[in-house]
Design a protein around this motif. Structure first.
Motif, PDB file in Angstrom:
ATOM      1  N   GLY A   2       0.803  -1.216   0.000  1.00  0.00           N
ATOM      2  CA  GLY A   2       0.000   0.000   0.000  1.00  0.00           C
ATOM      3  C   GLY A   2       0.832   1.260   0.000  1.00  0.00           C
ATOM      4  N   THR A   3       1.084   1.810   1.203  1.00  0.00           N
ATOM      5  CA  THR A   3       1.837   3.057   1.309  1.00  0.00           C
ATOM      6  C   THR A   3       3.191   2.977   0.612  1.00  0.00           C
ATOM      7  OG1 THR A   3       0.750   3.682   3.390  1.00  0.00           O
ATOM      8  CG2 THR A   3       2.898   4.670   2.937  1.00  0.00           C
ATOM      9  N   ILE A   4       3.849   1.839   0.731  1.00  0.00           N
ATOM     10  CA  ILE A   4       5.178   1.700   0.128  1.00  0.00           C
ATOM     11  C   ILE A   4       5.121   1.829  -1.386  1.00  0.00           C
ATOM     12  CG2 ILE A   4       5.107  -0.812  -0.150  1.00  0.00           C
ATOM     13  CD1 ILE A   4       8.119   1.322   1.015  1.00  0.00           C
ATOM     14  N   ALA A   5       3.971   1.502  -1.983  1.00  0.00           N
ATOM     15  CA  ALA A   5       3.826   1.635  -3.429  1.00  0.00           C
ATOM     16  C   ALA A   5       3.819   3.098  -3.850  1.00  0.00           C
ATOM     17  CB  ALA A   5       2.547   0.949  -3.898  1.00  0.00           C
ATOM     18  N   VAL A   6       3.388   3.971  -2.949  1.00  0.00           N
ATOM     19  CA  VAL A   6       3.421   5.407  -3.218  1.00  0.00           C
ATOM     20  C   VAL A   6       4.809   5.965  -2.923  1.00  0.00           C
ATOM     21  CG1 VAL A   6       2.468   7.660  -2.579  1.00  0.00           C
ATOM     22  CG2 VAL A   6       0.966   5.664  -2.698  1.00  0.00           C
ATOM     23  N   ARG A   7       5.378   5.556  -1.807  1.00  0.00           N
ATOM     24  CA  ARG A   7       6.657   6.088  -1.362  1.00  0.00           C
ATOM     25  C   ARG A   7       7.847   5.552  -2.162  1.00  0.00           C
ATOM     26  NH1 ARG A   7       3.860   9.778   1.302  1.00  0.00           N
ATOM     27  NH2 ARG A   7       3.346   9.326   3.491  1.00  0.00           N
ATOM     28  N   PRO A   9       8.061   3.271  -5.457  1.00  0.00           N
ATOM     29  CA  PRO A   9       7.600   2.452  -6.581  1.00  0.00           C
ATOM     30  C   PRO A   9       8.654   1.453  -7.061  1.00  0.00           C
ATOM     31  CG  PRO A   9       7.077   4.768  -6.939  1.00  0.00           C
ATOM     32  CD  PRO A   9       7.988   4.716  -5.755  1.00  0.00           C
ATOM     33  N   ALA A  10       9.921   1.807  -6.928  1.00  0.00           N
ATOM     34  CA  ALA A  10      10.982   0.910  -7.383  1.00  0.00           C
ATOM     35  C   ALA A  10      10.967  -0.395  -6.601  1.00  0.00           C
ATOM     36  CB  ALA A  10      12.343   1.595  -7.247  1.00  0.00           C
ATOM     37  N   LEU A  11      10.628  -0.315  -5.319  1.00  0.00           N
ATOM     38  CA  LEU A  11      10.573  -1.532  -4.511  1.00  0.00           C
ATOM     39  C   LEU A  11       9.467  -2.451  -5.019  1.00  0.00           C
ATOM     40  CD1 LEU A  11      10.925  -1.869  -0.724  1.00  0.00           C
ATOM     41  CD2 LEU A  11       8.961  -2.927  -1.847  1.00  0.00           C
ATOM     42  N   VAL A  12       8.331  -1.877  -5.420  1.00  0.00           N
ATOM     43  CA  VAL A  12       7.232  -2.678  -5.956  1.00  0.00           C
ATOM     44  C   VAL A  12       7.672  -3.386  -7.233  1.00  0.00           C
ATOM     45  CG1 VAL A  12       4.882  -2.641  -6.870  1.00  0.00           C
ATOM     46  CG2 VAL A  12       5.503  -1.161  -4.950  1.00  0.00           C
ATOM     47  N   ARG A  13       8.372  -2.663  -8.087  1.00  0.00           N
ATOM     48  CA  ARG A  13       8.852  -3.265  -9.337  1.00  0.00           C
ATOM     49  C   ARG A  13       9.842  -4.397  -9.053  1.00  0.00           C
ATOM     50  NH1 ARG A  13       7.680  -0.469 -13.907  1.00  0.00           N
ATOM     51  NH2 ARG A  13       6.571   1.513 -13.602  1.00  0.00           N
ATOM     52  N   GLU A  14      10.682  -4.175  -8.084  1.00  0.00           N
ATOM     53  CA  GLU A  14      11.644  -5.217  -7.722  1.00  0.00           C
ATOM     54  C   GLU A  14      10.917  -6.448  -7.179  1.00  0.00           C
ATOM     55  OE1 GLU A  14      15.316  -5.976  -4.550  1.00  0.00           O
ATOM     56  OE2 GLU A  14      14.572  -3.941  -4.908  1.00  0.00           O
ATOM     57  N   ALA A  15       9.916  -6.229  -6.346  1.00  0.00           N
ATOM     58  CA  ALA A  15       9.150  -7.338  -5.782  1.00  0.00           C
ATOM     59  C   ALA A  15       8.424  -8.112  -6.880  1.00  0.00           C
ATOM     60  CB  ALA A  15       8.148  -6.817  -4.754  1.00  0.00           C
ATOM     61  N   CYS A  16       7.870  -7.394  -7.844  1.00  0.00           N
ATOM     62  CA  CYS A  16       7.163  -8.048  -8.944  1.00  0.00           C
ATOM     63  C   CYS A  16       8.121  -8.888  -9.785  1.00  0.00           C
ATOM     64  CB  CYS A  16       6.474  -7.016  -9.830  1.00  0.00           C
ATOM     65  SG  CYS A  16       5.041  -6.224  -9.055  1.00  0.00           S
ATOM     66  N   ARG A  22       2.563 -12.542  -8.048  1.00  0.00           N
ATOM     67  CA  ARG A  22       2.213 -12.726  -6.635  1.00  0.00           C
ATOM     68  C   ARG A  22       2.114 -11.410  -5.860  1.00  0.00           C
ATOM     69  NH1 ARG A  22       6.395 -17.097  -4.451  1.00  0.00           N
ATOM     70  NH2 ARG A  22       5.133 -16.814  -2.557  1.00  0.00           N
ATOM     71  N   ILE A  23       2.306 -10.286  -6.516  1.00  0.00           N
ATOM     72  CA  ILE A  23       2.291  -8.990  -5.839  1.00  0.00           C
ATOM     73  C   ILE A  23       1.043  -8.196  -6.230  1.00  0.00           C
ATOM     74  CG2 ILE A  23       3.492  -6.807  -5.486  1.00  0.00           C
ATOM     75  CD1 ILE A  23       4.942  -9.248  -4.329  1.00  0.00           C
ATOM     76  N   ARG A  53       0.755   3.696 -13.066  1.00  0.00           N
ATOM     77  CA  ARG A  53       2.183   3.713 -12.755  1.00  0.00           C
ATOM     78  C   ARG A  53       2.773   2.306 -12.791  1.00  0.00           C
ATOM     79  NH1 ARG A  53       4.108   6.278  -7.058  1.00  0.00           N
ATOM     80  NH2 ARG A  53       3.979   8.226  -8.257  1.00  0.00           N
ATOM     81  N   PHE A  54       1.959   1.303 -12.485  1.00  0.00           N
ATOM     82  CA  PHE A  54       2.471  -0.062 -12.358  1.00  0.00           C
ATOM     83  C   PHE A  54       2.004  -1.008 -13.466  1.00  0.00           C
ATOM     84  CE2 PHE A  54       2.438   1.529  -7.914  1.00  0.00           C
ATOM     85  CZ  PHE A  54       3.804   1.490  -7.695  1.00  0.00           C
TER      86      PHE A  54
END
Length: 211
Positions: A2-7, A9-16, A22-23, A53-54
């Motif tokens: 949630g919040t981390i996806a706003v703060r 975005p690079a972490l979300v891409r790395e997780a994906c 699964r993300i 964005r994602f």
């Protein structure tokens, strides 16, 4: 996420990239803007902007909640849900206030790929919890929940009982997670479900219990 996806975005891409398919990204929106930090803050990013964005990141789904509807027993925000579902190629899961087949059908008709439903399933015959808790859910109305953890920026809606009110008193007194944590322990919530004692601990309950 949630919040981390706003703060971040690079972490979300790395997780994906590391966990493909699964993300999921949670979007809680207030007035069309993304709310963060347990609903304590509202960003300048719109729900549609965040979803787009994602789109090329490999996100498996968007879990969308319009928090303007939280606690008012109006179910889905039909216009905003439709707008988001049409604006992104990522599957959208509608969340919040869905308690029956009508809500499910409405979400699917709007273009969503599914719904997030929790409290309603606790009252089913198949749910492995004590029958007295199921009856509490069925008999509850729209005033039977409380919001806790707001000062901790991790808002959670729970069933209203003496423990919930005690936690709110602790928050008002400025107590932190070290003192509140043991009171809100998941182990105590397990006792609620296994033994049927509604005052043994806290247990999550959506506003849909009043529907």
């Amino acid at each position: 996420l949630g919040t981390i996806a706003v703060r971040d975005p690079a972490l979300v891409r790395e997780a994906c990239a590391r966990f493909p398919g699964r993300i999921a990204v949670g979007i809680d929106a207030r007035g069309g803007k993304v709310a963060v930090e347990g609903w304590a803050e509202t960003s300048e990013l719109t729900a549609i902007e965040m979803a787009r964005r994602f789109e090329d990141a490999g996100v498996a789904a968007i879990i969308y909640t319009d928090i303007d509807r939280d606690g008012v027993l109006k179910g889905l925000n039909l216009p905003s849900t439709l707008e988001l579902a049409q604006a992104t190629r990522i599957p959208v899961i509608a969340s919040g206030g869905i308690a029956d087949a009508r809500g499910l059908v409405a979400a699917l008709a709007l273009g969503c790929d599914g719904v997030n439903m929790g409290s309603r399933f606790l009252a089913t015959k198949e749910a492995p919890i004590h029958d007295s808790i199921k009856q509490q859910i069925l008999q509850a109305d729209e005033n039977a929940t409380k919001l806790i953890f707001r000062p901790l920026r991790n808002t959670l809606r729970i069933f209203d009982n003496s423990v919930a009110r005690h936690i709110l008193e602790m928050e008002a007194a400025g107590k932190g997670i070290d003192e509140i944590g043991p009171v809100a322990s998941g182990q105590k919530g397990r006792i609620v479900f296994e033994q049927g004692s509604r005052e043994a601990g806290v247990w999550a309950a959506g506003i849909s219990i009043g529907l």
